[in-house]
Write an enzyme that holds these catalytic residues in place. Sequence first.
Site, mmCIF file in Angstrom:
data_model
loop_
_atom_site.group_PDB
_atom_site.id
_atom_site.type_symbol
_atom_site.label_atom_id
_atom_site.label_comp_id
_atom_site.label_asym_id
_atom_site.label_seq_id
_atom_site.Cartn_x
_atom_site.Cartn_y
_atom_site.Cartn_z
ATOM 1 N N HIS A 49 0.854 -1.192 0.000
ATOM 2 C CA HIS A 49 0.000 0.000 0.000
ATOM 3 C C HIS A 49 0.890 1.242 0.000
ATOM 4 O O HIS A 49 1.918 1.287 0.668
ATOM 5 C CB HIS A 49 -0.903 -0.015 1.229
ATOM 6 C CG HIS A 49 -1.946 1.055 1.249
ATOM 7 N ND1 HIS A 49 -1.659 2.362 1.596
ATOM 8 C CD2 HIS A 49 -3.276 1.028 0.975
ATOM 9 C CE1 HIS A 49 -2.771 3.078 1.533
ATOM 10 N NE2 HIS A 49 -3.770 2.296 1.157
ATOM 11 N N GLU A 91 0.784 4.081 1.410
ATOM 12 C CA GLU A 91 1.105 4.665 2.711
ATOM 13 C C GLU A 91 2.153 3.844 3.448
ATOM 14 O O GLU A 91 3.094 4.397 4.037
ATOM 15 C CB GLU A 91 -0.159 4.784 3.567
ATOM 16 C CG GLU A 91 0.120 5.410 4.931
ATOM 17 C CD GLU A 91 -1.084 5.375 5.851
ATOM 18 O OE1 GLU A 91 -0.880 5.216 7.068
ATOM 19 O OE2 GLU A 91 -2.225 5.509 5.360
ATOM 20 N N SER A 102 -12.260 8.696 1.393
ATOM 21 C CA SER A 102 -11.892 9.347 0.136
ATOM 22 C C SER A 102 -13.092 9.561 -0.783
ATOM 23 O O SER A 102 -12.910 9.885 -1.954
ATOM 24 C CB SER A 102 -10.835 8.508 -0.596
ATOM 25 O OG SER A 102 -9.645 8.426 0.153
#
EC number: 1.17.7.4
Length: 398
Positions: A185, A187, A379
């Site tokens: 991912h 992040e 989001s």
Amino acid sequence: MDTKAFKRALHQSDRYNRKGFGKTTDVSGALESAYQSDLIQSLRQNGYRLQRGEITIRLAEAFGFCWGVERAVAIAYETRQHFPQERIWITNEIIHNPSVNQHLREMSVEFIPCERGEKDFSVVDRGDVVILPAFGASVQEMQLLDEKGCHIVDTTCPWVSKVWNTVEKHKRGAHTSIIHGKYNHEETVATSSFAETYLVVLNLEQAQYVCDYILNGGDRDEFMTRFGKACSAGFDPDRDLERIGIANQTTMLKSETEAIGKLFERTLLKKYGPQALNDHFLAFNTICDATQERQDAMFQLVEEPLDLIVVIGGFNSSNTTHLQEIAIERQIPSFHIDAAERIGPGNRIEHKPLHTDLTTTEPWLPAGPLTIGITSGASTPDKVVEDVIERLFDLQRS
């Protein structure tokens, strides 16, 4: 690499910006028309409930755009205003929402080419503007862009930056960072770049395997086969699990992150005893408030008598997936979609079940009076949620 010193130097550069350009008023109209919704505002003011005909919508009391996402998108819009002629790049999706990323493309914000997981930064020239997304970017990417002489606009969520500070504390104390997250991912890739030694565990099952290895030893080759893609270069489970600190990808399920932290704490306590525990274990709360609020609201929503739940968010959105998991745990039929266009024509829905590919279900909406739960990931703009709700109401008229 001294990542803290690099960050400090970068933040002092006149080619770096992380606070926007003071053009909030200039972009507010575009943001409002693209992402806000009068219908959703009305729902908030009326107990998060709306009935039309035989369909009752029950909206989670915390959902959709979080502060960090709003901030990142606003700064991206301001960047286009501030640099009207310059070439603007973004290193990844600004957030995990297809409509938002498409709006940026329409504003001539270009995405760094990526093939087989490898980004091609050769397309970026000196003087170009490069936006770092809400998930952040790795230290190596920031260093490369700085050396190229780019203008860097950093929209990294402050909660993500907080995790970076945590793993830097681990590094200073010679602790291995155990990161609860998905190793690939965006992040987690960024977070792990700030660590000296790290291991990423996806879930409680993987954490238990690591803890068993800490207590009892095991087959090193088997360990590395299992975690070879999820650890720092040169990682040695026989050497690097004596002193550990806990961190997480901010969008993971709160309860699982807490359980993993407690499991490692008990494991190190058992191995080294209470007197030495603080030398071998560091715990920090790096769970994002917005993620926690949306999960708490989802737990509250599933206590109500619902016929089904629609979860709205990007299919690659980790926090949205965890909201779907909560519905599944309560055995409530759930449908994860990323846009209203996934519904129809007719009583058909294209959705993504957990851990599988997109599938089409027809019919999916039962006949008769229905109470439908709605939530969305951090989001997802309110406008997308409105479009989904209106599409549901349209179905009962067709």
